[in-house]
Design a protein around this motif. Structure first.
Motif, PDB file in Angstrom:
ATOM      1  N   ASP A  13      -9.926  -0.936 -10.496  1.00 16.97           N
ATOM      2  CA  ASP A  13      -8.600   0.066 -10.119  1.00 16.97           C
ATOM      3  C   ASP A  13      -7.625  -0.699  -9.259  1.00 16.97           C
ATOM      4  O   ASP A  13      -8.366  -1.454  -7.632  1.00 16.97           O
ATOM      5  CB  ASP A  13      -9.760   1.360 -10.003  1.00 16.97           C
ATOM      6  CG  ASP A  13      -8.259   2.324  -9.733  1.00 16.97           C
ATOM      7  OD1 ASP A  13      -7.330   2.179  -9.332  1.00 16.97           O
ATOM      8  OD2 ASP A  13      -8.426   3.300 -11.001  1.00 16.97           O
ATOM      9  N   ARG A  27      -6.325   1.302  -6.877  1.00 18.41           N
ATOM     10  CA  ARG A  27      -7.013   1.599  -5.353  1.00 18.41           C
ATOM     11  C   ARG A  27      -8.011   1.505  -5.182  1.00 18.41           C
ATOM     12  O   ARG A  27      -7.707   1.921  -3.775  1.00 18.41           O
ATOM     13  CB  ARG A  27      -7.156   3.278  -6.471  1.00 18.41           C
ATOM     14  CG  ARG A  27      -5.897   4.269  -7.670  1.00 18.41           C
ATOM     15  CD  ARG A  27      -6.562   5.475  -7.299  1.00 18.41           C
ATOM     16  NE  ARG A  27      -5.546   6.237  -7.816  1.00 18.41           N
ATOM     17  CZ  ARG A  27      -5.727   5.674  -9.302  1.00 18.41           C
ATOM     18  NH1 ARG A  27      -5.989   5.217 -10.212  1.00 18.41           N
ATOM     19  NH2 ARG A  27      -4.583   7.032 -10.365  1.00 18.41           N
ATOM     20  N   LYS A  28      -8.618   0.453  -5.380  1.00 21.79           N
ATOM     21  CA  LYS A  28      -9.678  -0.397  -4.470  1.00 21.79           C
ATOM     22  C   LYS A  28      -9.518  -1.974  -5.194  1.00 21.79           C
ATOM     23  O   LYS A  28     -10.286  -2.167  -5.333  1.00 21.79           O
ATOM     24  CB  LYS A  28     -10.968  -0.219  -5.532  1.00 21.79           C
ATOM     25  CG  LYS A  28     -11.693   1.934  -5.801  1.00 21.79           C
ATOM     26  CD  LYS A  28     -12.960   2.394  -5.583  1.00 21.79           C
ATOM     27  CE  LYS A  28     -12.775   3.524  -5.412  1.00 21.79           C
ATOM     28  NZ  LYS A  28     -14.285   3.817  -6.283  1.00 21.79           N
ATOM     29  N   LEU A  85       0.256   5.283  -9.904  1.00 17.18           N
ATOM     30  CA  LEU A  85      -0.468   6.308  -8.304  1.00 17.18           C
ATOM     31  C   LEU A  85       0.228   6.797  -7.717  1.00 17.18           C
ATOM     32  O   LEU A  85       1.858   6.436  -7.388  1.00 17.18           O
ATOM     33  CB  LEU A  85      -0.958   4.917  -7.835  1.00 17.18           C
ATOM     34  CG  LEU A  85      -2.407   4.126  -7.506  1.00 17.18           C
ATOM     35  CD1 LEU A  85      -2.288   3.291  -8.856  1.00 17.18           C
ATOM     36  CD2 LEU A  85      -2.065   2.866  -6.377  1.00 17.18           C
ATOM     37  N   GLU A  86       0.294   8.543  -7.497  1.00 15.07           N
ATOM     38  CA  GLU A  86       0.400   8.772  -6.358  1.00 15.07           C
ATOM     39  C   GLU A  86       0.548   8.248  -5.408  1.00 15.07           C
ATOM     40  O   GLU A  86      -0.250   7.557  -4.449  1.00 15.07           O
ATOM     41  CB  GLU A  86       0.213  10.939  -6.033  1.00 15.07           C
ATOM     42  CG  GLU A  86      -0.318  10.704  -7.957  1.00 15.07           C
ATOM     43  CD  GLU A  86      -0.548  11.792  -8.337  1.00 15.07           C
ATOM     44  OE1 GLU A  86       0.532  13.531  -8.225  1.00 15.07           O
ATOM     45  OE2 GLU A  86      -1.727  12.388  -8.547  1.00 15.07           O
ATOM     46  N   ASP A  87       1.096   9.166  -4.292  1.00 15.87           N
ATOM     47  CA  ASP A  87       1.471   8.870  -2.590  1.00 15.87           C
ATOM     48  C   ASP A  87       0.442   9.105  -1.909  1.00 15.87           C
ATOM     49  O   ASP A  87      -0.696   8.403  -1.257  1.00 15.87           O
ATOM     50  CB  ASP A  87       1.938   9.546  -1.710  1.00 15.87           C
ATOM     51  CG  ASP A  87       3.854   9.133  -2.057  1.00 15.87           C
ATOM     52  OD1 ASP A  87       4.350   7.896  -2.745  1.00 15.87           O
ATOM     53  OD2 ASP A  87       4.977   9.873  -2.131  1.00 15.87           O
ATOM     54  N   ASP A  95      -2.703   8.158  -3.306  1.00 12.63           N
ATOM     55  CA  ASP A  95      -3.226   7.501  -3.640  1.00 12.63           C
ATOM     56  C   ASP A  95      -3.282   6.152  -2.764  1.00 12.63           C
ATOM     57  O   ASP A  95      -3.868   4.836  -3.117  1.00 12.63           O
ATOM     58  CB  ASP A  95      -3.155   6.742  -5.171  1.00 12.63           C
ATOM     59  CG  ASP A  95      -3.955   8.000  -5.654  1.00 12.63           C
ATOM     60  OD1 ASP A  95      -4.480   9.134  -5.419  1.00 12.63           O
ATOM     61  OD2 ASP A  95      -3.373   8.089  -6.668  1.00 12.63           O
ATOM     62  N   ARG A  96      -2.547   6.368  -2.162  1.00 14.47           N
ATOM     63  CA  ARG A  96      -1.944   4.971  -0.473  1.00 14.47           C
ATOM     64  C   ARG A  96      -1.661   3.851  -1.874  1.00 14.47           C
ATOM     65  O   ARG A  96      -2.002   3.073  -1.455  1.00 14.47           O
ATOM     66  CB  ARG A  96      -3.931   5.295   0.502  1.00 14.47           C
ATOM     67  CG  ARG A  96      -3.240   6.377   0.618  1.00 14.47           C
ATOM     68  CD  ARG A  96      -4.696   6.485   1.878  1.00 14.47           C
ATOM     69  NE  ARG A  96      -4.856   5.053   2.535  1.00 14.47           N
ATOM     70  CZ  ARG A  96      -4.613   5.508   4.445  1.00 14.47           C
ATOM     71  NH1 ARG A  96      -4.275   6.284   4.752  1.00 14.47           N
ATOM     72  NH2 ARG A  96      -4.604   4.069   5.167  1.00 14.47           N
ATOM     73  N   PRO A  97      -0.902   3.998  -2.127  1.00 14.88           N
ATOM     74  CA  PRO A  97      -0.283   2.669  -3.344  1.00 14.88           C
ATOM     75  C   PRO A  97       0.609   1.517  -2.122  1.00 14.88           C
ATOM     76  O   PRO A  97       0.256   0.522  -2.479  1.00 14.88           O
ATOM     77  CB  PRO A  97       0.364   2.991  -4.261  1.00 14.88           C
ATOM     78  CG  PRO A  97       1.043   4.281  -3.461  1.00 14.88           C
ATOM     79  CD  PRO A  97       0.345   4.975  -3.063  1.00 14.88           C
ATOM     80  N   GLU A 102      -0.423   1.384   1.120  1.00 12.60           N
ATOM     81  CA  GLU A 102      -1.866   0.036   1.476  1.00 12.60           C
ATOM     82  C   GLU A 102      -2.513  -0.852   0.703  1.00 12.60           C
ATOM     83  O   GLU A 102      -2.904  -1.961   1.222  1.00 12.60           O
ATOM     84  CB  GLU A 102      -2.400   1.298   2.221  1.00 12.60           C
ATOM     85  CG  GLU A 102      -2.075   1.722   3.486  1.00 12.60           C
ATOM     86  CD  GLU A 102      -1.128   3.412   2.921  1.00 12.60           C
ATOM     87  OE1 GLU A 102      -0.927   3.406   1.416  1.00 12.60           O
ATOM     88  OE2 GLU A 102      -0.298   4.706   3.243  1.00 12.60           O
ATOM     89  N   ALA A 103      -2.568  -0.326  -0.440  1.00 12.51           N
ATOM     90  CA  ALA A 103      -3.413  -0.979  -1.576  1.00 12.51           C
ATOM     91  C   ALA A 103      -2.626  -2.567  -2.054  1.00 12.51           C
ATOM     92  O   ALA A 103      -3.278  -3.998  -2.153  1.00 12.51           O
ATOM     93  CB  ALA A 103      -3.720  -0.132  -3.218  1.00 12.51           C
TER      94      ALA A 103
END
Length: 279
Positions: free
Chosen positions: A130, A132-133, A164-166, A168-170, A172-173
Motif C-alpha cells: 500500500d 500509505r506504507k 488518498l485523503e489528506d 492518509d498523509r500522501p 509524506e508517503a
C-alpha cells in the motif's frame, strides 16, 4: 452471483474495486458486475470517464518512453492496477530490453493477475503493498531483488494519489519514496481534478460521491495542490499540464500553434500529469 473462473479465491465479488472499475473503463474483461454497475453510475455524472482513463494510459506510455530516453531503465509502478495491453514493462522493453519493473498494488485481483502475466519474467514482479506504507514497499523482497536504488529509478504514481485523503498523509508517503531514490530518478504522476472537466463541479461531484459510496474516496485536488507532490523534484518541460499536452507525439487533432483549446475530446484534458527529476 456466478463466480468467474479467473476470480482469485477469497475475493469478495460483491464489493466494487477501484482497479477493476478502471479496467472496465479501459475496455478490459477482468471486472465483476458490481464494478460495472459502479462505473456506470459514475458515468451518469461524468460520461467522459473512459476518455480520462485512456488519456492517463497514453500519458504513462509517453512518460515511460521519455524515462528510457533519459537512460532510466528501472521502474517502480505504485497503484499499477490490473495488467492491460501496453503495460510499463512492455513499453519500456520496446526501447530498452534490459528494463526492470516492480509493480505495486493492494487489490488482490490486480496482484493475482499481475503474477499470472509476469510468471517466468525474471525482470518484472508484482508486490502486494500500500502506498500509505512506503517503507514496506521499499524493503519488500521484489524491490530489493530487482531494483538498485543507488541508480536512478522512475517512480510511477499514475491515477493513484487521488485515492488518498489528506489524513492518509500522501505528501509524506511521496517524500519518503523520493528520499530513497538516487539523484536522476524521475517521478511520473497524474491526478484527478475538477479543473479541466467540462462540467460544473456540482455535477462532476456526483461521480466523486459514487466512489465515496463504495468506500474509495476520490479526492479532487487543484493544480497547485498537485504540484506539492513534486517537492524535491525539478519538473521537466512542459511542467504539470493536462495529460494530452505533456509531450504529445503529435499535436492533438485540430491544434495549430496558436490554438488555445485543442479540438480533442474535452474530457481528455481533465486532471493533470507531469514528470519531475530528482537533483
Amino acid at each position: 452471483m456466478e463466480r468467474p473462473d479467473w476470480a482469485p479465491p477469497g475475493i469478495d465479488i460483491s464489493v466494487p474495486s477501484v482497479s477493476r472499475i478502471y479496467d472496465y473503463y479501459l475496455g478490459g474483461s477482468h471486472n465483476f458486475e458490481v464494478d460495472r454497475q459502479a462505473a456506470r453510475r459514475a458515468m451518469q455524472f461524468v460520461p467522459g470517464l473512459p476518455k480520462i482513463m485512456q488519456a492517463n494510459r497514453a500519458f504513462m506510455r509517453r512518460a515511460v518512453r521519455y524515462a528510457v530516453a533519459e537512460g532510466v531503465t528501472q521502474f517502480l509502478d505504485i497503484g499499477s492496477g490490473i495488467p492491460t495491453f501496453g503495460n510499463v514493462h512492455e513499453v519500456a522493453r520496446a526501447a530498452a530490453p534490459e528494463a526492470r519493473v516492480v509493480y505495486v498494488d493492494h487489490d488482490p485481483v490486480a496482484v493475482a493477475h499481475s503474477r499470472a502475466v509476469l510468471d517466468g519474467d525474471e525482470r518484472a514482479a508484482i508486490t502486494a503493498a500500500d502506498l500509505r506504507k512506503p517503507a514496506e514497499i521499499l524493503d519488500g523482497p521484489e524491490v530489493t531483488a530487482l531494483l538498485d536504488l543507488d541508480r536512478p529509478v522512475a517512480l510511477l504514481l499514475v491515477a493513484v494519489l487521488h485515492f488518498l485523503e489528506d489524513a492518509d498523509r500522501p505528501r509524506e508517503a511521496v517524500a519518503a519514496l523520493r528520499d530513497a531514490l538516487a539523484p536522476g530518478s524521475l517521478i511520473v504522476l497524474t491526478h484527478a481534478s475538477y479543473q479541466g472537466i467540462p462540467l460544473e463541479p456540482e455535477v462532476a461531484g456526483g461521480a466523486v460521491q459514487v466512489y465515496r459510496d463504495i468506500r474509495n474516496p476520490l479526492v479532487m485536488r487543484t493544480r497547485e495542490e498537485i504540484s506539492r507532490f513534486f517537492d524535491g523534484f525539478e519538473t521537466v518541460e512542459p511542467g504539470i499540464v493536462p495529460m494530452p499536452l505533456w509531450r504529445p507525439e503529435e499535436p492533438p487533432a485540430g491544434a495549430g500553434e496558436a490554438a488555445v483549446e485543442p479540438a480533442e475530446d474535452p474530457y481528455a484534458f481533465a486532471g493533470f500529469g507531469g514528470v519531475g527529476r530528482k537533483a
